[in-house]
Motif scaffolding. Structure first.
Motif, PDB file in Angstrom:
ATOM      1  N   GLN A 151       0.855  -1.093  -0.035  1.00  0.00           N
ATOM      2  CA  GLN A 151       0.096  -0.053   0.189  1.00  0.00           C
ATOM      3  C   GLN A 151       0.945   1.184   0.086  1.00  0.00           C
ATOM      4  N   LYS A 152       0.570   2.145  -0.922  1.00  0.00           N
ATOM      5  CA  LYS A 152       1.432   3.331  -1.132  1.00  0.00           C
ATOM      6  C   LYS A 152       0.386   4.580  -1.132  1.00  0.00           C
ATOM      7  N   GLN A 153       0.044   4.958   0.098  1.00  0.00           N
ATOM      8  CA  GLN A 153      -0.882   5.864   0.138  1.00  0.00           C
ATOM      9  C   GLN A 153      -2.207   5.662  -0.341  1.00  0.00           C
ATOM     10  N   GLY A 154      -2.970   6.274  -1.480  1.00  0.00           N
ATOM     11  CA  GLY A 154      -4.280   5.610  -1.858  1.00  0.00           C
ATOM     12  C   GLY A 154      -4.144   4.821  -2.880  1.00  0.00           C
ATOM     13  N   GLU A 155      -3.091   3.852  -2.952  1.00  0.00           N
ATOM     14  CA  GLU A 155      -2.970   2.778  -4.076  1.00  0.00           C
ATOM     15  C   GLU A 155      -2.655   1.514  -3.310  1.00  0.00           C
ATOM     16  N   LEU A 156      -3.217   0.447  -3.794  1.00  0.00           N
ATOM     17  CA  LEU A 156      -2.818  -1.098  -3.511  1.00  0.00           C
ATOM     18  C   LEU A 156      -2.055  -1.431  -4.802  1.00  0.00           C
ATOM     19  N   GLN A 157      -0.866  -2.181  -4.645  1.00  0.00           N
ATOM     20  CA  GLN A 157      -0.065  -2.856  -5.640  1.00  0.00           C
ATOM     21  C   GLN A 157       0.294  -4.391  -5.464  1.00  0.00           C
ATOM     22  N   TYR A 158      -0.025  -5.003  -6.215  1.00  0.00           N
ATOM     23  CA  TYR A 158      -0.224  -6.254  -6.447  1.00  0.00           C
ATOM     24  C   TYR A 158       0.901  -6.786  -7.145  1.00  0.00           C
ATOM     25  N   GLU A 159       2.014  -7.469  -6.570  1.00  0.00           N
ATOM     26  CA  GLU A 159       3.064  -7.510  -7.267  1.00  0.00           C
ATOM     27  C   GLU A 159       3.801  -8.926  -7.633  1.00  0.00           C
ATOM     28  N   SER A 160       2.909  -9.968  -7.298  1.00  0.00           N
ATOM     29  CA  SER A 160       3.212 -11.442  -7.462  1.00  0.00           C
ATOM     30  C   SER A 160       1.956 -12.166  -7.568  1.00  0.00           C
ATOM     31  N   GLN A 161       2.009 -13.373  -8.441  1.00  0.00           N
ATOM     32  CA  GLN A 161       0.660 -14.091  -8.564  1.00  0.00           C
ATOM     33  C   GLN A 161       0.999 -15.430  -8.069  1.00  0.00           C
ATOM     34  N   ASP A 162       1.861 -15.786  -6.992  1.00  0.00           N
ATOM     35  CA  ASP A 162       2.157 -16.946  -6.410  1.00  0.00           C
ATOM     36  C   ASP A 162       1.134 -17.351  -5.453  1.00  0.00           C
ATOM     37  N   ASN A 163      -0.139 -17.552  -5.849  1.00  0.00           N
ATOM     38  CA  ASN A 163      -1.221 -17.887  -4.812  1.00  0.00           C
ATOM     39  C   ASN A 163      -2.078 -19.047  -5.427  1.00  0.00           C
ATOM     40  N   GLU A 164      -2.921 -19.147  -4.587  1.00  0.00           N
ATOM     41  CA  GLU A 164      -4.204 -20.156  -5.034  1.00  0.00           C
ATOM     42  C   GLU A 164      -5.027 -19.706  -5.968  1.00  0.00           C
ATOM     43  N   THR A 165      -5.515 -20.509  -6.905  1.00  0.00           N
ATOM     44  CA  THR A 165      -6.433 -19.931  -7.879  1.00  0.00           C
ATOM     45  C   THR A 165      -7.580 -19.370  -7.213  1.00  0.00           C
ATOM     46  N   ASN A 166      -8.115 -20.099  -6.204  1.00  0.00           N
ATOM     47  CA  ASN A 166      -9.480 -19.613  -5.740  1.00  0.00           C
ATOM     48  C   ASN A 166      -9.392 -18.706  -4.864  1.00  0.00           C
ATOM     49  N   ALA A 167      -8.181 -18.008  -4.545  1.00  0.00           N
ATOM     50  CA  ALA A 167      -8.085 -16.893  -3.346  1.00  0.00           C
ATOM     51  C   ALA A 167      -8.482 -15.516  -3.869  1.00  0.00           C
ATOM     52  N   PHE A 168      -9.525 -14.886  -2.987  1.00  0.00           N
ATOM     53  CA  PHE A 168     -10.073 -13.664  -3.529  1.00  0.00           C
ATOM     54  C   PHE A 168      -9.811 -12.322  -2.694  1.00  0.00           C
ATOM     55  N   ASN A 169      -9.477 -11.473  -3.127  1.00  0.00           N
ATOM     56  CA  ASN A 169      -9.611 -10.165  -2.325  1.00  0.00           C
ATOM     57  C   ASN A 169     -10.884  -9.330  -2.645  1.00  0.00           C
ATOM     58  N   GLU A 170     -11.065  -8.320  -1.754  1.00  0.00           N
ATOM     59  CA  GLU A 170     -12.274  -7.290  -2.140  1.00  0.00           C
ATOM     60  C   GLU A 170     -11.864  -6.260  -1.550  1.00  0.00           C
ATOM     61  N   LEU A 171     -11.797  -5.123  -2.398  1.00  0.00           N
ATOM     62  CA  LEU A 171     -11.465  -3.598  -2.129  1.00  0.00           C
ATOM     63  C   LEU A 171     -12.754  -3.034  -2.061  1.00  0.00           C
ATOM     64  N   THR A 172     -13.159  -2.183  -0.818  1.00  0.00           N
ATOM     65  CA  THR A 172     -14.371  -1.609  -0.671  1.00  0.00           C
ATOM     66  C   THR A 172     -14.105  -0.097  -0.111  1.00  0.00           C
ATOM     67  N   THR A 173     -14.619   0.778  -0.920  1.00  0.00           N
ATOM     68  CA  THR A 173     -14.571   2.323  -0.523  1.00  0.00           C
ATOM     69  C   THR A 173     -16.092   2.576   0.211  1.00  0.00           C
ATOM     70  N   PRO A 174     -15.877   3.109   1.288  1.00  0.00           N
ATOM     71  CA  PRO A 174     -17.126   3.616   1.878  1.00  0.00           C
ATOM     72  C   PRO A 174     -17.520   4.914   1.207  1.00  0.00           C
ATOM     73  N   PRO A 175     -18.760   5.638   1.574  1.00  0.00           N
ATOM     74  CA  PRO A 175     -19.202   6.767   1.296  1.00  0.00           C
ATOM     75  C   PRO A 175     -18.151   7.721   1.611  1.00  0.00           C
ATOM     76  N   GLY A 176     -17.820   8.399   0.575  1.00  0.00           N
ATOM     77  CA  GLY A 176     -16.719   9.457   0.937  1.00  0.00           C
ATOM     78  C   GLY A 176     -15.231   8.893   0.549  1.00  0.00           C
ATOM     79  N   GLY A 177     -15.001   7.745   0.102  1.00  0.00           N
ATOM     80  CA  GLY A 177     -13.889   7.213  -0.123  1.00  0.00           C
ATOM     81  C   GLY A 177     -13.598   6.822  -1.507  1.00  0.00           C
TER      82      GLY A 177
END
Length: 381
Positions: A151-177
């Motif tokens: 995480q660099k201030q207001g940005e996420l950076q994914y730099e590798s794909q060495d993970n399980e195929t079925n693994a998910f992340n979810e990024l959620t912004t609130p009202p005002g974000g």
């Protein structure tokens, strides 16, 4: 002999104008170069601030009335040339408005503290269900399985794909974000307020993400792995392009707007191939889809830190305010008058809510703000 700029400066700075001044100002607004007038207005504004003065309210109001009268009689393309004029006058009115508070009781601002605009903030939900709060000042490394997320201030950076195929992340912004995320393939997504994006940690066969709300996408080309965005029952198929999707649940239609490249929009048996500058408008309830040409600058105003008001009706603008300032909207004004009220121009999303309400007031929209509830009381022409 006075120059035009000198005369304009005197007129704008004076609380009183003669009929001759009014006629000259009308002629000047019709014929002057936009850049020249913008610089002149800025000079007057700076000088008054340096001297600790406020421009007289009557000055800004009179100039606004003149421009508004002019706008009512000219074609859209001419008005767009001068949209910033209205915005400049509105800013001046915002600066001078406190002078009226001693003279007229107004229901505009009941709240005692300013409601600030949104900023970079979000919540990241990892594959294991844990949640990480993200802010605009954060600098951290987040571990997700074998992946390190930067995480660099207001940005996420994914730099590798060495993970399980079925693994998910979810990024959620609130009202005002708002927040950004970049993937290892080079694709980049800007997420608007009150939105979420769910995505796999490893793209396989295709690159599929799920969107709720609004986001702007810049997708890295990869013919072997098409990029797919799912928003409700709608699907957008991409090879490599830039586009915007607005799919809020409180909006009647889902808009997909293409900036560069080509995308295919599908829902059920309905589909449309978009080219740059085109927007599909999908009614999720009926599956009906229309395609039209749009102004890309207007569509992307939110990403560039502005509210787009060009031909925007009041209900649509109120929904934007609710999402950006995290407020509740109530309407007491007649529904027909609210539906017919439209605006023009653009204003910055960096303004406090109370200042935005002063602009609405100049447009004849009378509001009351109590804590985080905004009530539209009446509409005037």
């Amino acid at each position: 002999m006075k120059s035009d700029q000198q005369r304009l400066k005197e007129i704008l700075s004076s609380p009183h104008r003669s009929t001759e001044d009014e006629q000259w100002l009308q002629s000047y607004l019709e014929s002057t170069d936009a850049a020249e007038l913008r610089e002149q207005a800025a000079d007057i504004f700076r000088e008054n601030l340096q001297q600790g003065n406020r421009l007289p309210q009557i000055t800004s109001m009179r100039m606004w009335n003149k421009i508004q009268q002019r706008v009512d009689t000219i074609e859209t393309h001419y008005y767009r040339k001068y949209w910033w004029l209205a915005a400049a006058v509105l800013v001046l009115a915002v600066i001078t408005y406190p002078l009226l508070q001693k003279q007229q009781p107004r229901p505009l601002a009941v709240a005692t503290s300013a409601i600030k605009p949104g900023g970079s903030k979000a919540v990241l939900t990892l594959a294991n269900g844990s949640r990480v709060t993200l802010t605009d000042t954060g600098n951290q490394v987040i571990k997700a399985g074998n992946m390190a997320i930067q995480q660099k201030q207001g940005e996420l950076q994914y730099e590798s794909q060495d993970n399980e195929t079925n693994a998910f992340n979810e990024l959620t912004t609130p009202p005002g974000g708002v927040f950004q995320v970049s993937f290892p393939d080079g694709s980049h997504v800007w997420l608007n307020a009150a939105s979420s994006l769910k995505y796999p940690l490893k793209f396989k066969d295709n690159r599929t993400v799920i969107l709720n709300g609004q986001a702007y996408f810049e997708i890295a080309p990869d013919a072997r792995q098409p990029f797919i965005v799912k928003a409700g029952e709608m699907e957008v198929q991409v090879l490599g392009t830039s586009f915007d999707i607005m799919a809020y649940k409180d909006e009647e239609v889902v808009n997909t707007t293409l900036v560069e490249g080509a995308v295919k929009v599908l829902q059920g048996n309905t589909s449309a191939l978009l080219h740059p500058g085109l927007q599909s408008k999908l009614d999720p309830a009926t599956g009906r889809m229309e395609v039209q040409a749009v102004n890309l600058e207007n569509v992307l105003a939110w990403r560039n830190g502005r509210f787009e008001l060009e031909n925007t009706d009041l209900p649509a603008f109120l929904r934007q305010l609710a999402r950006w300032y995290n407020i509740e909207i109530a309407i007491e004004a007649p529904a027909k008058e609210v539906a017919l009220k439209k605006f023009g121009g653009q204003i910055g999303r960096d303004m406090d809510l109370q200042d935005v309400l002063k602009i609405l007031d100049l447009y004849g929209v009378k509001c009351k703000l109590e804590n985080r509830k905004l009530t539209v009381l009446s509409i005037h022409s």
